[in-house]
Design a protein around this motif. Sequence first.
Motif, PDB file in Angstrom:
ATOM      1  N   SER A 169      -1.178  -3.257   2.183  1.00 13.18           N
ATOM      2  CA  SER A 169      -0.184  -2.546   2.061  1.00 13.18           C
ATOM      3  C   SER A 169       0.192  -1.265   2.652  1.00 13.18           C
ATOM      4  CB  SER A 169      -0.348  -1.971   0.427  1.00 13.18           C
ATOM      5  OG  SER A 169      -1.555  -1.245   0.332  1.00 13.18           O
ATOM      6  N   SER A 390       8.563 -13.813  -8.954  1.00 16.76           N
ATOM      7  CA  SER A 390       7.300 -13.289  -8.238  1.00 16.76           C
ATOM      8  C   SER A 390       6.978 -14.134  -7.080  1.00 16.76           C
ATOM      9  CB  SER A 390       6.021 -13.122  -9.215  1.00 16.76           C
ATOM     10  OG  SER A 390       5.028 -12.517  -8.563  1.00 16.76           O
ATOM     11  N   ASP A 514       4.936 -14.504 -14.900  1.00  8.57           N
ATOM     12  CA  ASP A 514       5.977 -14.013 -14.436  1.00  8.57           C
ATOM     13  C   ASP A 514       7.397 -14.289 -14.869  1.00  8.57           C
ATOM     14  OD1 ASP A 514       4.185 -12.987 -12.681  1.00  8.57           O
ATOM     15  OD2 ASP A 514       4.168 -14.799 -11.074  1.00  8.57           O
ATOM     16  N   GLU A 590      10.825  -9.412  -6.855  1.00  6.90           N
ATOM     17  CA  GLU A 590       9.806  -8.901  -7.865  1.00  6.90           C
ATOM     18  C   GLU A 590      10.352  -8.484  -9.151  1.00  6.90           C
ATOM     19  OE1 GLU A 590       6.918 -10.614  -5.253  1.00  6.90           O
ATOM     20  OE2 GLU A 590       9.142  -9.579  -4.955  1.00  6.90           O
ATOM     21  N   MET A 593      11.096  -4.403  -9.603  1.00  2.00           N
ATOM     22  CA  MET A 593      12.079  -4.057  -8.351  1.00  2.00           C
ATOM     23  C   MET A 593      13.318  -3.463  -9.067  1.00  2.00           C
ATOM     24  SD  MET A 593      14.512  -3.717  -6.146  1.00  2.00           S
ATOM     25  CE  MET A 593      15.151  -5.341  -6.500  1.00  2.00           C
ATOM     26  N   ASP A 660       1.999  -6.396   2.755  1.00  2.89           N
ATOM     27  CA  ASP A 660       2.255  -6.416   1.264  1.00  2.89           C
ATOM     28  C   ASP A 660       3.570  -6.645   0.929  1.00  2.89           C
ATOM     29  OD1 ASP A 660       2.649  -5.412  -1.733  1.00  2.89           O
ATOM     30  OD2 ASP A 660       0.588  -6.463  -1.585  1.00  2.89           O
ATOM     31  N   ARG A 661       4.209  -7.913   0.509  1.00  4.62           N
ATOM     32  CA  ARG A 661       5.526  -7.866   0.258  1.00  4.62           C
ATOM     33  C   ARG A 661       6.131  -6.951  -0.963  1.00  4.62           C
ATOM     34  NH1 ARG A 661       9.351 -10.985  -2.865  1.00  4.62           N
ATOM     35  NH2 ARG A 661      11.029 -11.963  -1.555  1.00  4.62           N
ATOM     36  N   LEU A 662       5.509  -6.780  -1.802  1.00  7.13           N
ATOM     37  CA  LEU A 662       5.865  -5.676  -2.856  1.00  7.13           C
ATOM     38  C   LEU A 662       6.150  -4.300  -2.369  1.00  7.13           C
ATOM     39  CD1 LEU A 662       6.733  -5.292  -5.688  1.00  7.13           C
ATOM     40  CD2 LEU A 662       4.300  -5.022  -6.182  1.00  7.13           C
ATOM     41  N   LEU A 665       9.117  -4.587  -0.073  1.00  8.64           N
ATOM     42  CA  LEU A 665      10.253  -4.574  -0.757  1.00  8.64           C
ATOM     43  C   LEU A 665      10.653  -3.160  -1.406  1.00  8.64           C
ATOM     44  CD1 LEU A 665      12.295  -6.085  -2.170  1.00  8.64           C
ATOM     45  CD2 LEU A 665      10.725  -6.579  -4.119  1.00  8.64           C
TER      46      LEU A 665
END
Length: 739
Positions: A169, A390, A514, A590, A593, A660-662, A665
Amino acid sequence: MAEAVFRWCYRHRWKVVVAWIAVVIGLSAAMSSASYSREFETPGESQRAHDILDTRFPRGESGDGVDVVLRAGQDVRDAGVRRQATAMLRKADRLPHVQGYVSPYDPPGAGRISADGTTAFATLRLDVSGFDVPASLIDDLRKLATETASDSLRVELGGQAVRNAESNSGGQAEMIGFLAAAVILLVVFGSVVAAGVPLLTALMALGAGMGGIAALTAVTDIPEFAPQLAAMVGIGVGIDYALFVITRYREALARGHAGEDAAMVAMNTAGRAVLVAGGTVVLSLLGVLVIGDQALRGLGIAAAVAVLFTMLAAVTLLPALLSLLGRRIDSLPLTSRRRRAKAVEATAEGRGWTFRWVRGVQRRPLLWGLLSAVFLVTLALPAFSLRLGSADAGNMPAETSSRQAYDLLADGFGPGFNGPLLVVADLGGVPGTAARDAALARLGAGLREDPGVAGVTPPRRNDPGDAAVITVYPRSGPQEKDTEALVQRVRQDVVPAAATDGIQVHVGGRVAGDLDGAAQIGDRLALLIALVIGMALLLLLLAFRSLLLPVKAALMNLLVIGASYGVVVAVFQWGWAADLVGLPGGAPVESVMPLLMFAIAFGLSMDYEVFLLSRVREHWLRTGDNSAAVAQGVGSTARVITAAGLIMLAVFGSFMLGDDRLIKLFGFALAVPILLDILVVRLVLVPATMELLGRANWYLPRALDRRLPRFDVEAPGPEPGDTSGDRAPAAAVAAKGQS
């Protein structure tokens, strides 16, 4: 009241500094005993399925185990390959937290070998969930996989636990953003000391905030990744608030104010604006409490605590530091005194290129207003295609084991094997074994008949026989629309047809969970937006004594956030230019977001609106000339707001450096509205709309004005040598604006 606090902090500087050091040390002690939450309930059918699995089955049935994916050069059923794989699984079974395994070579693992025989997968059942799996266990499993792999056998590890361990992350993101902010401050102030004060203030506030968040874990659930989000917001906001105050302080010194007078000018203008702006951000963040989601509640509280401490530091610690430094604020200069003085004067007078630009906008306000509005609306159009959900492991970096395992399963069995549905049957109300067998048979047959289903496993019952779970493999991948449609069909059509004779069936698994979380958030997003806007309107009404300015500010921020949603959808969901952020794109956004992005971005945009309008109102109260006040207000704040925006961009942008994609984002989603705010709103929309509205900007019925509590954003006090003071002419002009 506010000025009394400012003066006390200024005059008792050492008490304030020591108190802050004590608070930071005291709260930091809580960090060693912090207990962050990793598992949260999501109200809905998937949670009911999870509860049955958790209470009636051995751990690992809920799908939180580790997948061991095997790929053989010839056939995984080859005796040598089978011997290697079985030896690894037996060794893994002896590791801590592993409570058994399902092997593709045993009857319970039927269907775990692909049709062409080249791919198979086993599942290690764990006694902890994916978020609680120790990193040491994943490291041990990686070593086993490496030792087992050979020229004839490839071994990859998959599952949420492995994905969590491999998600980088960007742990150094805070430091990178902090260093970038330091460079920007050095350029803006031209002095090491002046640049260092905002950094020191932000660090002290961040230390206290992180300790406060850690302490709160004893009384409420705070997600494990909440401190990172709070740090992202806290660093940017903390530096920005101090930047605004120090800019006004240096201006006051340049105009002849000395010592305490200069500090009070800064605190009574920028300091009061900090209180309004910070209060808006805190209330916006706490607005997520209405959603009722445990994880979101913890995230909102954590970020609000971080902003609260930065606000407190700006109005208490900062006056004390100004008292200690005095005119030494410009010590250790990087530029000549003349150049620094010229920069301060240019900011104070607001007569630079931005002043001339605004004057140009004011000559054609309707044209510029329409162009900027159309631009933002165009950017917002993709937001109508927003799909919450997700992202699956297919969005992980290609070199990670979880991505390799995902690709191998998709290639060998189909994409749906990466996101199975867990159909959980509560058989407690079904009398007799024969009736239970018949009910499960009907359920299994109904599941197999759905065209979106690629495979269905035989029911697995618990020891008492009062519950069973059926694993359903979709034909489509976890993040695809077809899988979402399959979940809805199973719930609405298949289950009701089979759920007779007292059987209760719930569809769970990570994909279904999700979808349930996204549905809950989508249902309450409008409520959050209405609540946050309502609170912001009230605060701005009290601060600026105007009916139209708060409405205008809210509408502009909604435009910016809508445009930002559109850009996020285009990049992260549609995949446009996704390579620029290091992701494949094409995944749903997500669920958390849109909520957090709205709460944070709306609050931060209001920050800049407050600082800009407070400067505009100062000029308006002195002159009564709306056009000149807007031009001077924008001109005098352009440099500092641009610097503040660049600091925010640097901080948020640094969070896009990890894997980390989240986190990527969030960094991207918060950077976009800041960029649009400083380029479009401040330079075009604000001057255009305020020119069109004219004196109506400042209208407030006298009856309402008398009834509202008063909190002046600006109270600069007299200029040097001015015995008449500022408030008398200001009151006269304000009276004209309310007539």
